[in-house]
Motif scaffolding. Structure first.
Motif, PDB file in Angstrom:
ATOM      1  N   LEU A 296       1.974   6.520  -6.983  1.00  0.00           N
ATOM      2  CA  LEU A 296       0.917   7.264  -7.665  1.00  0.00           C
ATOM      3  C   LEU A 296       0.985   8.754  -7.358  1.00  0.00           C
ATOM      4  O   LEU A 296       0.711   9.595  -8.234  1.00  0.00           O
ATOM      5  N   ILE A 297       1.342   9.092  -6.138  1.00  0.00           N
ATOM      6  CA  ILE A 297       1.444  10.517  -5.790  1.00  0.00           C
ATOM      7  C   ILE A 297       2.550  11.205  -6.586  1.00  0.00           C
ATOM      8  O   ILE A 297       2.360  12.291  -7.152  1.00  0.00           O
TER       9      ILE A 297
ATOM     10  N   GLY B   5       8.417   5.030  -4.776  1.00  0.00           N
ATOM     11  CA  GLY B   5       7.728   4.023  -3.975  1.00  0.00           C
ATOM     12  C   GLY B   5       8.681   3.014  -3.385  1.00  0.00           C
ATOM     13  O   GLY B   5       8.583   2.644  -2.196  1.00  0.00           O
TER      14      GLY B   5
ATOM     15  N   TRP C  89       0.764   3.967  -3.109  1.00  0.00           N
ATOM     16  CA  TRP C  89       0.341   5.352  -2.890  1.00  0.00           C
ATOM     17  C   TRP C  89       1.481   6.350  -3.160  1.00  0.00           C
ATOM     18  O   TRP C  89       1.260   7.393  -3.784  1.00  0.00           O
TER      19      TRP C  89
ATOM     20  N   TYR D 191       0.831  -1.202   0.000  1.00  0.00           N
ATOM     21  CA  TYR D 191       0.000   0.000   0.000  1.00  0.00           C
ATOM     22  C   TYR D 191       0.869   1.257   0.000  1.00  0.00           C
ATOM     23  O   TYR D 191       0.569   2.235  -0.712  1.00  0.00           O
TER      24      TYR D 191
ATOM     25  N   TYR E 156      -6.341   4.366 -12.554  1.00  0.00           N
ATOM     26  CA  TYR E 156      -5.569   5.615 -12.588  1.00  0.00           C
ATOM     27  C   TYR E 156      -4.447   5.529 -13.629  1.00  0.00           C
ATOM     28  O   TYR E 156      -4.201   6.477 -14.371  1.00  0.00           O
TER      29      TYR E 156
ATOM     30  N   SER F 275      -5.705   1.660  -8.740  1.00  0.00           N
ATOM     31  CA  SER F 275      -4.377   1.871  -9.343  1.00  0.00           C
ATOM     32  C   SER F 275      -4.417   1.616 -10.840  1.00  0.00           C
ATOM     33  O   SER F 275      -3.881   2.396 -11.647  1.00  0.00           O
TER      34      SER F 275
ATOM     35  N   VAL G  85      -7.814  -1.238  -3.979  1.00  0.00           N
ATOM     36  CA  VAL G  85      -6.556  -0.521  -4.251  1.00  0.00           C
ATOM     37  C   VAL G  85      -6.044  -0.860  -5.648  1.00  0.00           C
ATOM     38  O   VAL G  85      -5.629   0.024  -6.415  1.00  0.00           O
TER      39      VAL G  85
END
Length: 517
Positions: free
Chosen positions: A29-30, A439, A26, A22, A497, A494, A490
């Motif tokens: 992606l950020i 990440g 995240w 996770y 996105y 993902s 999630v």
């Protein structure tokens, strides 16, 4: 061993990522979002380009001769001329910018100069002008206006230069014409007043003296060489006798005629291999002459039957050939020395005569020489100016009738439909890589700072405690369902996105390679 270690490390990192998946997702992606969506907030810049070809007419080629050299001279200062303050202010005024505010004008000129790129090709004889800016309309208008203003200015400047060159040369011709008339008047007055009609060149006399002195030095060096040779020959002569004793032996008969015949045959054989100056040839010739004289004397005395057949196995005195050859060479060397001595005396007499003439040149003749030299100088400059004036007048007519260089805009600046920066394709690809790296870095950072104990071996090794029992974690079916549901959510988010990011990438690629041509 190394291969197993590497595989273990890879597995360790992989399990670490899975355990903190996770966090990995995240953070990735950020970072991806910041790079991709941030690129849409960067101001877009558009670029317009124009290409101009410089064509030289046949008339210009005949005048200039060296065509390529002229082109290189034009293109070398192209950027400095095109981006000059005068041209840029004219462009700004044409584009309706406010040119009254000095500060704004300086900022505008600086922006124009900074964002304008000019490339010239001497081989193709053309140049390209490009400009980047935020407003596509302004970018297109600026490039076209800049090119037009430059062509207008350069053609006008060429006409002004051609006219100015003709005027300057005409003024110089009038000036030198007056100087020649003035110097000729002074020469006429001076000749009439002083009664002098011949100018002696003082410089030529000095040069002649220097030349004669150099020749004397060469003659003295030759004389020293021959003197040394003469001394050596005299030493050789002192060791030689003028006469030598020759033993005459016929070999097969004792008569003088038989010996003479033998020597003549020997002489013929020697001459086939040697020259007349060979010592043995000279000796044989002298012996032949001696025998002939003896035969003649005996014949005149009426003793031909007796003495001609007498025994010749006796010695006979004769000239030494080596001595004779040395005498001849010595005479030749002495002749060379006498010749060089006479030449040296002649050169010394010439130097004295020139020095006498140099001392006796009156001051008035020196003045006359200076006046004539000035006259010749002005006449030479006058002829050069006449020649250049003719070429300048032709050049002026060529420029006045626009028969010189022709500037053809072969590619005008068109409206830029898409920006050249930022390059969102590169930024999206960079964002994907940066997100994965961020990440992974976040996972490693959290793993390194995590102090929790996850297995029995770590507890034993760090605290030295004995483990009596291990209570396993109790996971119910509800826990598993909640975890699976969270994972699906999630993962679905993902993928969705990333699909959006991929759609943006595809759109940018289509916009670049297919939609805009």
């Amino acid at each position: 061993m190394n291969s197993d270690t590497s595989q273990n490390e890879i597995k360790h990192y992989w399990y670490t990522v899975l355990r903190r998946k996770y966090l990995f997702i995240w953070v990735s992606l950020i970072v991806l979002s910041i790079v991709v969506w941030g690129s849409f907030f960067i101001p877009e810049k558009y670029e317009a380009k124009s290409t101009v070809f410089i064509e030289q007419s046949a008339i210009r080629q005949l005048i200039e001769g060296n065509r390529m050299r002229y082109r290189e001279g034009v293109l070398r200062g192209l950027r400095y001329t095109m981006l000059s303050r005068k041209v840029l202010i004219s462009v700004a005024r044409e584009m309706d910018f406010d040119v009254t505010d000095e500060n704004k004008m300086e900022m505008l000129i600086g922006k124009f100069s900074k964002n304008t790129t000019i490339t010239a090709s001497t081989k193709e004889n053309l140049f390209r002008v490009s400009y980047k800016g935020k407003d596509p309309d302004a970018v297109q208008e600026y490039v076209n206006t800049l090119v037009e203003k430059y062509i207008e200015m350069i053609l006008s400047a060429k006409k002004d230069d051609a006219y100015g060159a003709s005027m300057f040369l005409s003024e110089q011709i009038d000036y030198y014409k007056k100087k020649i008339a003035e110097i000729e008047g002074r020469l006429a007055d001076f000749r009439r007043d002083e009664g002098i009609y011949l100018a002696i060149d003082e410089g030529s006399l000095v040069n002649s003296i220097k030349t004669y002195q150099e020749e004397i030095e060469n003659v003295e060096m030759e004389m020293k060489k021959f003197e040394a040779k003469k001394k050596k020959m005299k030493q050789q002569l002192s060791g030689e006798s003028a006469y030598t004793l020759a033993m005459i032996d016929s070999g097969g008969g004792n008569s003088l005629p038989a010996r003479l015949k033998t020597l003549e045959h020997k002489l013929q054989i020697l001459l086939t291999n040697y020259t007349e100056n060979y010592p043995e040839v000279i000796r044989v010739k002298m012996e032949i002459e001696t025998l002939k004289k003896q035969i003649k004397v005996k014949t005149e005395d009426g003793d031909a039957d007796g003495n001609l057949n007498s025994d010749l196995s006796s010695g006979m005195s004769m000239m030494n050939p080596i001595y004779q050859q040395l005498k001849e060479d010595l005479f030749s060397v002495e002749s060379e020395i006498d010749s060089l001595t006479a030449k040296k005396g002649t050169l010394l007499n010439r130097i004295k005569r020139n020095e006498s003439e140099l001392k006796n040149i009156p001051e008035s003749k020196k003045i006359l020489t200076n006046l004539e030299r000035d006259k010749n100088t002005y006449q030479t400059l006058y002829k050069q100016m006449l020649s250049k004036l003719g070429q300048a007048e032709v050049n002026e007519q060529v420029e006045a009738q626009n028969k010189g260089e022709t500037y053809k805009i072969i590619e005008r600046a068109v409206f830029p439909r898409r920006p050249v920066s930022p390059d969102r394709v590169k930024m999206i690809l960079f964002g994907i890589l940066a997100g994965i790296a961020a990440g992974f870095g976040a996972v490693l950072f959290m793993e390194k700072n995590d102090s929790s104990i996850r297995n029995v071996d770590t507890l034993k090794s760090q605290f030295g405690l004995k483990v009596l029992a291990v209570i396993p974690s109790i996971v119910t079916e509800n826990d598993l369902r909640r975890k699976q549901k969270l994972d699906k959510s999630v993962y679905a988010f993902s993928v969705f996105y990333l699909f959006i990011i991929g759609g943006v990438l595809v759109r940018e690629l289509l916009d670049r390679f297919f939609l805009v041509k």
